[in-house]
Design a protein around this motif. Structure first.
Motif, PDB file in Angstrom:
ATOM      1  N   LEU A 188       0.827  -1.208   0.000  1.00 32.22           N
ATOM      2  CA  LEU A 188       0.000   0.000   0.000  1.00 32.22           C
ATOM      3  C   LEU A 188       0.863   1.260   0.000  1.00 32.22           C
ATOM      4  O   LEU A 188       0.539   2.242  -0.668  1.00 32.22           O
ATOM      5  CB  LEU A 188      -0.953  -0.004   1.197  1.00 32.22           C
ATOM      6  N   ARG A 189       1.958   1.236   0.744  1.00 37.07           N
ATOM      7  CA  ARG A 189       2.867   2.393   0.732  1.00 37.07           C
ATOM      8  C   ARG A 189       3.472   2.588  -0.649  1.00 37.07           C
ATOM      9  O   ARG A 189       3.612   3.720  -1.131  1.00 37.07           O
ATOM     10  CB  ARG A 189       3.978   2.194   1.757  1.00 37.07           C
ATOM     11  N   ALA A 190       3.869   1.476  -1.298  1.00 36.72           N
ATOM     12  CA  ALA A 190       4.453   1.579  -2.637  1.00 36.72           C
ATOM     13  C   ALA A 190       3.431   2.102  -3.643  1.00 36.72           C
ATOM     14  O   ALA A 190       3.768   2.928  -4.500  1.00 36.72           O
ATOM     15  CB  ALA A 190       4.988   0.218  -3.076  1.00 36.72           C
ATOM     16  N   LEU A 191       2.189   1.646  -3.539  1.00 37.10           N
ATOM     17  CA  LEU A 191       1.139   2.154  -4.430  1.00 37.10           C
ATOM     18  C   LEU A 191       0.875   3.635  -4.197  1.00 37.10           C
ATOM     19  O   LEU A 191       0.655   4.403  -5.148  1.00 37.10           O
ATOM     20  CB  LEU A 191      -0.149   1.364  -4.238  1.00 37.10           C
ATOM     21  N   ASP A 192       0.900   4.052  -2.943  1.00 41.95           N
ATOM     22  CA  ASP A 192       0.699   5.465  -2.615  1.00 41.95           C
ATOM     23  C   ASP A 192       1.819   6.311  -3.214  1.00 41.95           C
ATOM     24  O   ASP A 192       1.560   7.361  -3.812  1.00 41.95           O
ATOM     25  CB  ASP A 192       0.631   5.633  -1.095  1.00 41.95           C
ATOM     26  N   LEU A 193       3.047   5.843  -3.063  1.00 42.13           N
ATOM     27  CA  LEU A 193       4.189   6.559  -3.631  1.00 42.13           C
ATOM     28  C   LEU A 193       4.069   6.629  -5.147  1.00 42.13           C
ATOM     29  O   LEU A 193       4.254   7.693  -5.747  1.00 42.13           O
ATOM     30  CB  LEU A 193       5.496   5.870  -3.233  1.00 42.13           C
ATOM     31  N   GLY A 194       3.740   5.513  -5.785  1.00 42.13           N
ATOM     32  CA  GLY A 194       3.602   5.493  -7.241  1.00 42.13           C
ATOM     33  C   GLY A 194       2.512   6.418  -7.730  1.00 42.13           C
ATOM     34  O   GLY A 194       2.683   7.133  -8.725  1.00 42.13           O
TER      35      GLY A 194
END
Length: 136
Positions: free
Chosen positions: A19-25
Motif C-alpha cells: 500500500l505504501r508503494a502504491l501510494d508513492l507510485g
C-alpha cells in the motif's frame, strides 16, 4: 462482516508495504502529469504567442524543477522520511489539532494443531529473513 481468514504477521506487513508503494507510485504519477501539463501549456502559450517571449525562461525553469518535485514527493510519501524531513524545518503550528488514531486490539490466534503453528512460524521467520537480506 467479519473475516474468517487469519493473516500472518508477514502477510500483514507485506500488504502495508504494498500500500505504501502504491501510494508513492500514485503521487509520483500525479506530479509528473502535473509537470507535463504546466510545461506543455507554457510551451503552447509561447507558440501561439499568448505570452511574451520573455516568459520562455520561466517555462524552461519550470521544466528543470521536475527533479525537485519528484524528490519532495518521494520524501513526503514515505512516513519515516516525511517525519525526518519535516523535523528539519522550524514550523509554527497554531490551532492545528493532531488526529487521534484509533488503536485496534489484535485478537490472539488459537491454532488447533502444532503443524499449523510450525508452518506459520516458519513462514514468518523466512519472510523476515528475506526482508533483512534485501536491506543488506
Amino acid at each position: 462482516m467479519k473475516r474468517n481468514r487469519v493473516f500472518t504477521i508477514s502477510q500483514q506487513f507485506q500488504v502495508k508495504e504494498n500500500l505504501r508503494a502504491l501510494d508513492l507510485g500514485t503521487n509520483l504519477v500525479f506530479v509528473v502529469l502535473a509537470t507535463i501539463a504546466v510545461c506543455g501549456s507554457g510551451i503552447l502559450a509561447l507558440n501561439f504567442e499568448l505570452i511574451p517571449p520573455f516568459y520562455a525562461h520561466f517555462v524552461e525553469n519550470s521544466l528543470f524543477l521536475n527533479p525537485y518535485l519528484i524528490c519532495f514527493t518521494a520524501m513526503l510519501s514515505v512516513p519515516q522520511w516525511k517525519k525526518k524531513f519535516l523535523k528539519m524545518f522550524i514550523t509554527f503550528r497554531i490551532g492545528k489539532m493532531r488526529r487521534r488514531r484509533r488503536i485496534t486490539q489484535m485478537e490472539s490466534i488459537d491454532i488447533i494443531d502444532n503443524s499449523s503453528r510450525k508452518n506459520l512460524e516458519i513462514e514468518t521467520n523466512l519472510y523476515f529473513k528475506q526482508l533483512t537480506e534485501s536491506w543488506i
